[in-house]
Scaffold this active site. Sequence first.
Site, PDB file in Angstrom:
ATOM      1  CD  GLU A  41      -2.921   0.992   2.387  1.00 58.23           C
ATOM      2  OE1 GLU A  41      -3.764  -0.290   3.152  1.00 58.23           O
ATOM      3  OE2 GLU A  41      -3.225   1.605   3.186  1.00 58.23           O
TER       4      GLU A  41
ATOM      5  CG  ASP B 245      -1.827   4.855   3.324  1.00 58.05           C
ATOM      6  OD1 ASP B 245      -2.236   4.272   1.982  1.00 58.05           O
ATOM      7  OD2 ASP B 245      -1.037   4.324   4.090  1.00 58.05           O
TER       8      ASP B 245
ATOM      9  CD  GLU C 249      -5.059   7.672   5.513  1.00 57.08           C
ATOM     10  OE1 GLU C 249      -6.223   6.847   5.638  1.00 57.08           O
ATOM     11  OE2 GLU C 249      -4.017   7.767   6.411  1.00 57.08           O
TER      12      GLU C 249
ATOM     13  CB  THR D 170       3.164   9.829   3.049  1.00 58.68           C
ATOM     14  OG1 THR D 170       4.765   9.854   3.677  1.00 58.68           O
ATOM     15  CG2 THR D 170       2.762  11.452   2.057  1.00 58.68           C
ATOM     16  CG  ASN D 171       2.008   4.124   6.542  1.00 61.48           C
ATOM     17  OD1 ASN D 171       4.367   3.989   7.031  1.00 61.48           O
ATOM     18  ND2 ASN D 171       1.839   3.913   7.407  1.00 61.48           N
TER      19      ASN D 171
ATOM     20  CD  GLU E  73       3.052   5.684  10.831  1.00 57.92           C
ATOM     21  OE1 GLU E  73       4.378   5.243  11.118  1.00 57.92           O
ATOM     22  OE2 GLU E  73       2.190   4.593  11.186  1.00 57.92           O
TER      23      GLU E  73
ATOM     24  N   GLY F 156      -4.876  14.243  17.697  1.00 56.13           N
ATOM     25  CA  GLY F 156      -5.130  12.739  18.755  1.00 56.13           C
ATOM     26  C   GLY F 156      -6.093  12.293  19.034  1.00 56.13           C
TER      27      GLY F 156
END
Length: 290
Positions: free
Chosen positions: A99, A101, A103, A117-118, A128, A197
């Site tokens: 994957e 990513d 986001e 991002t990841n 991350e 968070g």
Amino acid sequence: MASSTIVSVMLLVSTLLAVALAGNMDQGFDITWGDGRGKMLNNGDLLTLSLDKASGSGFQSKNEYLFGKIDMQLKLVPGNSAGTVTAYYLSSKGSNWDEIDFEFLGNLSGDPYILHTNVFSQGKGNREQQFYLWFDPTADFHTYSILWNPQRIIFSVDGTPIREFKNSESIGVPFPKNQAMRMYSSLWNADDWATRGGLVKTDWSKAPFTASYRNFKADACVWSSGKSSCPSSSTSSTSSSTSSSSWFSQQLDNTAQERLRWVQRNYMIYNYCADLKRFPQGLPPECRTS
Ligand SMILES: *[C@@H]1O[C@H](CO)[C@@H](O)[C@H](O)[C@H]1NC(C)=O
């Protein structure tokens, strides 16, 4: 006379081109969930996703890809978008999935979005990196790109690279290169973690929240029935690559590396490779090389 004929022929040609290019979102994607909250507009040129208290929405690409350069223009949820997440990513299937990513974590009006991002390879993520953007991503469309070739993954924003994940298989880190991925996007509520968070909750009085997409471009190898649309010669990076597949062996030149460092110095707010507390046993191996 002659020149006006040329002008009208040119107008005709450009009109035909515009027609040929129209419906781009429509042709590339299926809206997969959200019960009418995802919409194709302007003859399929524009796709919008929306989120309200009852549901978010999402779409996916018709094609699967094994390597490519994917560009999409996004305009994010404006105003108070705290608690919302707009995800735009490539993913394969199964428990050992790969994957890549992007986001976008919303925020209160006037406070910055976080671009998260990841990279997952064979089911393992925990890689991350997060950034602020150098513009307001809700005021206009901006281009978010993923370049994915056998040597590297490069995340870019309006052509500026923000992250590079290199192939570190030589030191035992799996790299996404054997599983075809589909492009997915969704707008959903994540107020249990997204904004500070999870401290800032979604303000449902501002719903529905809407994000917009256009100008999808996939310069990519389409994977279908176990075969790639790319000539097998393009898998050897030294082959005479045509300009159309130069992304296949693309790397960051000096200027691009400088741009990347500029972003990382000024806009990166989290980097797993610098998080010694999180990895007391030592940083992941790929962190030592890049
Ligand atoms: C929201 O804004 C605050 C204050 O500027 C900032 O600390 C935070 O990183 C921003 N983004 C998110 C997603 O919380």
